[in-house]
Scaffold this active site. Structure first.
Site, PDB file in Angstrom:
ATOM      1  N   CYS A 187       1.153  -1.150  -0.258  1.00 59.91           N
ATOM      2  CA  CYS A 187       0.039   0.011   0.084  1.00 59.91           C
ATOM      3  C   CYS A 187       0.983   1.426  -0.013  1.00 59.91           C
ATOM      4  CB  CYS A 187      -1.312   0.290   1.585  1.00 59.91           C
ATOM      5  SG  CYS A 187      -0.466   0.000   3.078  1.00 59.91           S
ATOM      6  N   VAL A 211       3.585  -2.957   8.271  1.00 56.30           N
ATOM      7  CA  VAL A 211       4.282  -2.665   6.905  1.00 56.30           C
ATOM      8  C   VAL A 211       3.920  -2.793   5.996  1.00 56.30           C
ATOM      9  CG1 VAL A 211       5.458  -4.449   5.465  1.00 56.30           C
ATOM     10  CG2 VAL A 211       5.618  -4.618   7.984  1.00 56.30           C
ATOM     11  N   GLU A 212       1.986  -2.614   6.197  1.00 57.48           N
ATOM     12  CA  GLU A 212       0.960  -2.406   4.529  1.00 57.48           C
ATOM     13  C   GLU A 212       0.700  -1.237   5.280  1.00 57.48           C
ATOM     14  OE1 GLU A 212      -0.181  -4.606   2.618  1.00 57.48           O
ATOM     15  OE2 GLU A 212       0.210  -6.040   2.929  1.00 57.48           O
ATOM     16  N   SER A 213       0.346  -0.473   5.993  1.00 53.70           N
ATOM     17  CA  SER A 213      -0.136   0.565   6.260  1.00 53.70           C
ATOM     18  C   SER A 213       0.757   1.420   6.954  1.00 53.70           C
ATOM     19  CB  SER A 213      -1.811   0.236   6.630  1.00 53.70           C
ATOM     20  OG  SER A 213      -1.584  -0.073   7.894  1.00 53.70           O
TER      21      SER A 213
END
Length: 518
Positions: free
Chosen positions: A18, A122-124
C-alpha cells in the site's frame, strides 16, 4: 491477488502492499546469506498469572515472538533503517493504540504467530484510511476481490476493508488459508499475502524441479515480495530488542481500548458521537469503514467506541427510538424527478430511498411524497467521510488545467480516461479513488487536461497552498504527502529556529499538484 506498489517518500522508496508515509526504504539488491526454512509455529498464550503482570501490549508481543530472524542482508538493512528513524515507530505505535490489543487477542485465540500483529505496520503504517494506487485499502490493505472473497462488505455507504475489527478477522482468515495452501510455511504464507499464493507455489515448484533449495530465501519472487518478508522480520527484531537499539515505543496499555457495540439500525454519526460525548471526527476515526454521514441502512449495524464511552452510549441509544436516529425530510416529487436524481441531491442511494419508502420499483409519481434521510449537520461537518476526503483531494489540484466531469450512464473510469487522453491510474489518483472503484451517475470527477505542452503544464500546475497541520502530522509526513523536501518546508516557513509543528498551525507550501500523494 494483492498488487504491491513502489512509494517514494523524500527520496526514500518503500515497496509494500500500500501507499504509506515516511516508511522504510526500498533497498538495493542483495543475495541471501543464510537460507532458513521456516517451520510452522504455534504461538504460546501467556498464562493468567503472566498476563496480569504484563501492562504494555508491546511486552506481551515480545514474549511471544517465535519466528527465526536470520543473518540476512536485507533484514540487516531494514533493521538499520528502523533504528535510524525511531520517530516512525513512535508514530505507528500511537496510531496502533486503539486496535493493537484487539489484534493480539485474535491472534492468540487462533494460535497464530504474534509477528502477524506487525503486518499492519508494513502494510499501512497502521493508518485505516490508507489507500494505494493498486486499489488496496485499509489497515490490512485488502483489494476489492480479496475483501469480498473473505466476507467483507463494500458499498456506497460502507467499506469493510477500513472497518478494523471486520478487516482483522478477514485478514487472519486469509493468512490461515494461505498457510494451509503453501504447505504450512509461514514465510511462504506472508509472501503470498503480498503477491498471491500462485506465484509463491509456482516459485517453490520451479526450484524443486531445478534441484535448488526451495526455502523462501532462494525463491525467485517479485522484488517487492523479496523485501516484504525481510521487512517484517526486521521489524519484529527491532521491537523485540527495542531497548538495545535505543527505540522507545509509545506504551500501549495491555487492556481493551475499544468495544464493538451493536446499534441495531442506521444512525447519523453526528448523533452517535453526541451520545458518546465525542466529536464526529473522533468517532469516525474509530469507524473509518463508514463512507458517509451515517452508518449503512442495511448494516453492518455496529459502532466501534472507546471502552470508557461505550456504557453511556448504550444507555443513550436505548432511549432513542430507531426512527429518531436519523433526520427525515418529507419531499414532494416534482415533474422530471427520478429516484437517481433525488438520491444524488440528498447524498443518499436509490436503494436506501426504495427501502425507506417501501418501493418495489423505480417508478415515482409527481405530487406524491418521499421520506428522505438527511444529515443532522452540514456535510462538511463529517470531515472523514469519503465525500469530504475526495473534496479535499480535488481542491489540491485546482488550477487552469482542471476540468470538471459529471458521470453519465454507461461511464467507467477507463472510458472517461480514454476520452480525455489520460491514464486510468491518474484519473483515479486525482479523485482519491482506486482504478476499479464503481462510479455513481452524477458524480463529479476532476480531470487535469494534458493538452498543454509539457513546459506549459509544469508551469501552470505549480501552486502555493496553505496547509493546516493535523494531529499526527510531522514535517516528514507533510513533505512526503506533497512530494517536497523537509528542508524546503523549513525554509518556506522560517522554521530554522524551531522545527516543531503544532496541530492547527498553518504552513505555506509550493507544490506541483500532479505529484501530490493520495
Amino acid at each position: 491477488m494483492r498488487v504491491p506498489i513502489l512509494f517514494v517518500a523524500g527520496g526514500i522508496a518503500l515497496l509494500t502492499g500500500c501507499q504509506t508515509l515516511s516508511n522504510p526504504p526500498l533497498l538495493k539488491e542483495s543475495k541471501p546469506i543464510t537460507p532458513v526454512i521456516n517451520k510452522a509455529t504455534t504461538t504460546p498464550v501467556p498464562t493468567v498469572a503472566e498476563a496480569v503482570e504484563i501492562t504494555d501490549i508491546w511486552q506481551r508481543i515480545r514474549l511471544q515472538f517465535t519466528m527465526d530472524v536470520p543473518d540476512q542482508k536485507l533484514i540487516k538493512q531494514y533493521r538499520d533503517w528502523y533504528i535510524k528513524h525511531p520517530q516512525h515507530l513512535i508514530r505507528v505505535s500511537e496510531r496502533a493504540t486503539p486496535f493493537m490489543h484487539l489484534i493480539v487477542e485474535e491472534l492468540e485465540k487462533r494460535h497464530l504467530p504474534i509477528e502477524l500483529a506487525l503486518l499492519p505496520i508494513v502494510e499501512s503504517a497502521f493508518d485505516p484510511f490508507a489507500y494505494s494506487h493498486g486499489a488496496a485499502s485499509g489497515l490490512w490493505q485488502f483489494t476489492s476481490p480479496m475483501a469480498r472473497h473473505f466476507g467483507l462488505q463494500m458499498n456506497w455507504w460502507y467499506d469493510g476493508r477500513r472497518d478494523v475489527p471486520a478487516a482483522t478477522i478477514a485478514a487472519l482468515d486469509m493468512l490461515e488459508y494461505l498457510y494451509d495452501k503453501t504447505g504450512n510455511n509461514w514465510l511462504y504464507a506472508i509472501a503470498a499475502y503480498n503477491t498471491g499464493e500462485g506465484r509463491v507455489i509456482n516459485a517453490v515448484k520451479r526450484n524443486k524441479r531445478q534441484g535448488i533449495p526451495s526455502d523462501f530465501w532462494h525463491l525467485n519472487l517479485p522484488r517487492e515480495t523479496e523485501r516484504y518478508v525481510p521487512q517484517l522480520l526486521a521489524l519484529a527484531d527491532v521491537i523485540n530488542h527495542a531497548d538495545e537499539y535505543g527505540i522507545t515505543l509509545t506504551p500501549i496499555k495491555n487492556k481493551p481500548h475499544i468495544e464493538v457495540v451493536n446499534i441495531g439500525s442506521q444512525i447519523d454519526l453526528a448523533l452517535a458521537a453526541n451520545m458518546a460525548n465525542m466529536t464526529t471526527s473522533e468517532l469516525h476515526q474509530l469507524n473509518p469503514g463508514f463512507n458517509r454521514w451515517a452508518t449503512a441502512p442495511e448494516g453492518p449495524h455496529h459502532l466501534v467506541l472507546p471502552v470508557d464511552k461505550a456504557t453511556a452510549f448504550k444507555l443513550a441509544l436505548n432511549t432513542t427510538h430507531t426512527d429518531k436516529r436519523l433526520n427525515w425530510e418529507r419531499y414532494r416529487i416534482q415533474n422530471g424527478d427520478s429516484l437517481g436524481l433525488i438520491a444524488q441531491r440528498y447524498h443518499t442511494t436509490v436503494s436506501a430511498l426504495k427501502s425507506v419508502n417501501e418501493l418495489n420499483g423505480n417508478t415515482i409519481v409527481a405530487g406524491k411524497f418521499l421520506l428522505i434521510p438527511v444529515a443532522a449537520q452540514n456535510l462538511d461537518h463529517y470531515l472523514l467521510s469519503a465525500e469530504q476526503r475526495k473534496t479535499r483531494k480535488q481542491k489540491q489540484i485546482r488550477g487552469k488545467q482542471q476540468l470538471a466531469y459529471h458521470v453519465k450512464a454507461g461511464d467507467s473510469l477507463w472510458k472517461i480516461a480514454k476520452q480525455h487522453k489520460v491514464t486510468t491510474a491518474k484519473l483515479a489518483n486525482w479523485n482519491s479513488m482506486a482504478p476499479k472503484d464503481p462510479l455513481q451517475i452524477g458524480q463529479k470527477l476532476v480531470i487535469l487536461s494534458n493538452q498543454a505542452t509539457a513546459k506549459q503544464t509544469l508551469k501552470e500546475i505549480m501552486r502555493t497552498i496553505n496547509y493546516k497541520v493535523r494531529n499526527g502530522d510531522s514535517l516528514a509526513r507533510i513533505a512526503s504527502k506533497f512530494n517536497v523536501k523537509v528542508s524546503d518546508l523549513i525554509r518556506w516557513n522560517a522554521l530554522e529556529k524551531s522545527k516543531y509543528i503544532q496541530p492547527g498551525q498553518t504552513l505555506k507550501l509550493h507544490i506541483n499538484i500532479t505529484k501530490v500523494r493520495v
